[in-house]
Design an enzyme around this catalytic site. Sequence first.
Site, PDB file in Angstrom:
ATOM      1  N   SER A 127       0.829  -1.207   0.000  1.00 42.95           N
ATOM      2  CA  SER A 127       0.000   0.000   0.000  1.00 42.95           C
ATOM      3  C   SER A 127       0.861   1.252   0.000  1.00 42.95           C
ATOM      4  O   SER A 127       1.968   1.265   0.561  1.00 42.95           O
ATOM      5  CB  SER A 127      -0.894  -0.007   1.249  1.00 42.95           C
ATOM      6  OG  SER A 127      -1.512   1.246   1.441  1.00 42.95           O
ATOM      7  N   TYR A 152      -2.324  -0.198  10.002  1.00 41.73           N
ATOM      8  CA  TYR A 152      -2.514  -0.765   8.667  1.00 41.73           C
ATOM      9  C   TYR A 152      -1.232  -0.631   7.851  1.00 41.73           C
ATOM     10  O   TYR A 152      -0.761  -1.605   7.242  1.00 41.73           O
ATOM     11  CB  TYR A 152      -3.665  -0.063   7.950  1.00 41.73           C
ATOM     12  CG  TYR A 152      -3.781  -0.418   6.493  1.00 41.73           C
ATOM     13  CD1 TYR A 152      -4.164  -1.697   6.094  1.00 41.73           C
ATOM     14  CD2 TYR A 152      -3.499   0.515   5.502  1.00 41.73           C
ATOM     15  CE1 TYR A 152      -4.268  -2.032   4.753  1.00 41.73           C
ATOM     16  CE2 TYR A 152      -3.600   0.190   4.155  1.00 41.73           C
ATOM     17  CZ  TYR A 152      -3.986  -1.084   3.793  1.00 41.73           C
ATOM     18  OH  TYR A 152      -4.081  -1.413   2.453  1.00 41.73           O
TER      19      TYR A 152
END
Length: 341
Positions: A127, A152
């Site tokens: 990501s 995350y």
Amino acid sequence: MKFLVTGAAGFIGNFVAERLCDQGHQVIGLDNLNDYYDPKLKLARLKRIQHLDNFSFVKMDLADRDAIAGLFKEQQFERVIHLAAQAGVRYSIENPMAYIDSNLVGFAAILEGCRHNKVQHLVYASSSSVYGANKKVPFSESDNVDHPVSLYAATKKSNELMAHSYAHLYNIPTTGLRFFTVYGPWGRPDMAPYLFTDAIINDRPIKVFNQGEMQRDFTYIDDIVEGVIRIQDVIPTANNSPESGSTAPYNIYNIGNNQPIELSEFIDATEKACGKTAEKIQLPMQPGDVKRTFADIHQLVDVIGFKPSTDIYTGMQNFVDWYISYNRQSEVGSRKSEVGS
């Protein structure tokens, strides 16, 4: 060729599985169909591809190590595209253990499956969140990413480290893709394109964080899928990164639009697509969020010969058209259920 695509009921995974099937490959799609957002959308995505003869679906949790090991042993996948994960920056503040189970324990199970079953190539989702509050733009794969600002992001950085160790120790070719704000039809309802469209269509105000002083490298789903499909054929070899000191068959690429836009322009594109002007509520920056993302994609373009090209106005018009159609069909289905009950 036989593929495992995890997250097959998810946004990106669903389209990747479809493209592989269209190319004639055999695809096993895996998903746990959790309720992070409405499972009806996940089931609707699955319905798009379940009729394909070369697709089959397995409901399974990544954190179930024995089940994942058994699936790998039974199916003997040639390649794995691992797109399943617990997503969302803000949700990681509320429910951190979901990220540990799915993104760390689950990723380890995938790596072990690849290790013990001679998988040719593992492509997995990282990501843009790994860049944290990086002030250097555009974000490059060579930038330091040791300071994540959300759990995350930390799990995604951990995935890259875990993949490198397995590539080094067991000679498993691995490629990580740092996705930049993927959007388009069938997109996730927890992301800005869906949230803003839903609010504007239904005459509710939208929440504008940090007074709108934010930039995002929005990347349209078709461009993302093209990149994933092309890169899975580019299998890393040893000694591919001598400047870093690594000799593992391992690569990391940014996959983004390379054209960040201001939040105000994104809102304008959404308003035009909806045919309405939004009422805006100004709010401060959210914990774990970043002010801008901007992908340097020259490394990916060099190896796959493709560069994303969908502009935000075209992309958001396609998204809004899908949103209206999907929700109209959902309403019809609900009315039919009520009549039959």
